[in-house]
Design a protein around this motif. Structure first.
Motif, PDB file in Angstrom:
ATOM      1  N   PRO A  16       0.797  -1.244   0.000  1.00 10.36           N
ATOM      2  CA  PRO A  16       0.000   0.000   0.000  1.00 10.36           C
ATOM      3  C   PRO A  16       0.821   1.280   0.000  1.00 10.36           C
ATOM      4  CG  PRO A  16       0.116  -0.871   2.216  1.00 10.36           C
ATOM      5  CD  PRO A  16       0.858  -1.856   1.342  1.00 10.36           C
ATOM      6  N   PRO A  61       3.213   4.116  -2.831  1.00 13.30           N
ATOM      7  CA  PRO A  61       3.535   4.427  -4.228  1.00 13.30           C
ATOM      8  C   PRO A  61       4.716   3.615  -4.727  1.00 13.30           C
ATOM      9  CG  PRO A  61       3.133   6.442  -2.977  1.00 13.30           C
ATOM     10  CD  PRO A  61       3.195   5.312  -1.981  1.00 13.30           C
ATOM     11  N   GLU A 102      -3.509   1.139  -8.649  1.00 13.50           N
ATOM     12  CA  GLU A 102      -4.506   1.836  -7.846  1.00 13.50           C
ATOM     13  C   GLU A 102      -3.819   2.697  -6.781  1.00 13.50           C
ATOM     14  OE1 GLU A 102      -7.205  -1.167  -6.462  1.00 13.50           O
ATOM     15  OE2 GLU A 102      -8.005  -1.543  -8.463  1.00 13.50           O
ATOM     16  N   ASP A 103      -4.027   2.386  -5.490  1.00 16.77           N
ATOM     17  CA  ASP A 103      -3.437   3.189  -4.417  1.00 16.77           C
ATOM     18  C   ASP A 103      -2.126   2.602  -3.896  1.00 16.77           C
ATOM     19  OD1 ASP A 103      -5.554   4.967  -4.509  1.00 16.77           O
ATOM     20  OD2 ASP A 103      -6.733   3.804  -3.070  1.00 16.77           O
ATOM     21  N   GLY A 104      -1.557   1.657  -4.629  1.00 12.44           N
ATOM     22  CA  GLY A 104      -0.342   1.017  -4.151  1.00 12.44           C
ATOM     23  C   GLY A 104       0.554   0.584  -5.288  1.00 12.44           C
ATOM     24  N   THR A 105       1.277  -0.515  -5.043  1.00  6.67           N
ATOM     25  CA  THR A 105       2.230  -1.029  -6.014  1.00  6.67           C
ATOM     26  C   THR A 105       2.053  -2.532  -6.166  1.00  6.67           C
ATOM     27  OG1 THR A 105       3.861   0.664  -5.458  1.00  6.67           O
ATOM     28  CG2 THR A 105       4.682  -1.309  -6.545  1.00  6.67           C
ATOM     29  N   THR A 122       4.509   0.927   6.380  1.00  2.00           N
ATOM     30  CA  THR A 122       3.499   1.842   6.903  1.00  2.00           C
ATOM     31  C   THR A 122       3.685   2.170   8.384  1.00  2.00           C
ATOM     32  OG1 THR A 122       2.015  -0.052   7.286  1.00  2.00           O
ATOM     33  CG2 THR A 122       1.761   1.153   5.222  1.00  2.00           C
TER      34      THR A 122
END
Length: 200
Positions: free
Chosen positions: A10, A12, A101-104, A146
């Motif tokens: 989650p 970039p 999407e919102d991640g890699t 995170t």
């Protein structure tokens, strides 16, 4: 044998790429692995593998053969040998990262060659075991990416060996479960019919 696995994290793609190149940071997420040295290109360390009651230790190196910062693609050549045996392990690992999407999204293709005790599992089970280990690595990596960095500075615990027998138990159960269930139903039906005949 060739194995392929995919997972997402989650963050970039640029952040994920930098994290995967930070060997000291992600080393605790590698099941059974311990890094003793890293000079920016070559990683030296060991991997502990448990097969039944026996624990094997492989000493070896992993070298970045290719590293494309623009395409977020790396090729790692790894090799190791048992410290108390003749078993060997060699792998060419190709990792590719893409924005998702919102991640890699991370794709890992591994060309693996193993001799010695782990080779007894065969391609199918090694693929299943590899998938579960990659899943564990992905979960750990996502957590480390995170969490606050100060929490990562704590002294890491010694890595537990990869338990191939235990890790393979679930894939084996999944494979033999349906046939065993079918066989059990056949036996129960046969016994029911036999009991019904006796009652007559």
């Amino acid at each position: 044998m060739e194995l392929q696995h995919e997972f997402t994290v989650p963050v970039p793609v640029d952040d994920a790429w930098r994290a995967l190149l930070d060997i000291e940071r992600i080393a605790p997420c590698l099941p059974g692995a311990s890094v003793t040295d890293y000079d920016g290109k070559t990683v030296t360390g060991s991997v502990r593998v448990k097969v039944g009651p026996v624990t094997l230790t492989y000493q070896g190196t992993a070298v970045f053969e290719e590293r494309d910062d623009q395409e977020h693609r790396m090729v790692l050549l790894a090799s190791g040998r048992e410290t108390r045996g003749q078993g060997t392990a060699r792998a060419t690992v190709t990792g590719t990262l893409t924005a998702h999407e919102d991640g890699t999204a991370v794709t890992v293709r591994t060309d693996l060659s193993v001799t010695g005790r782990p080779a007894q599992f065969g391609r199918g089970l090694l693929s299943d075991v590899g998938g579960r280990l990659v899943s564990q690595f992905a979960d750990c990596l996502a957590e480390r990416l995170t969490e606050p960095e100060q929490e990562q500075e704590q002294e890491p615990e010694p890595p537990a060996p990869i338990d191939l027998t235990r890790t393979a138990a679930l894939p084996v159960a999944r494979r033999i479960g349906p046939p065993l269930a079918a066989a059990a139903l056949v036996i129960l039906a046969w016994r029911w019919k036999r009991a019904a005949r006796r009652r007559r």
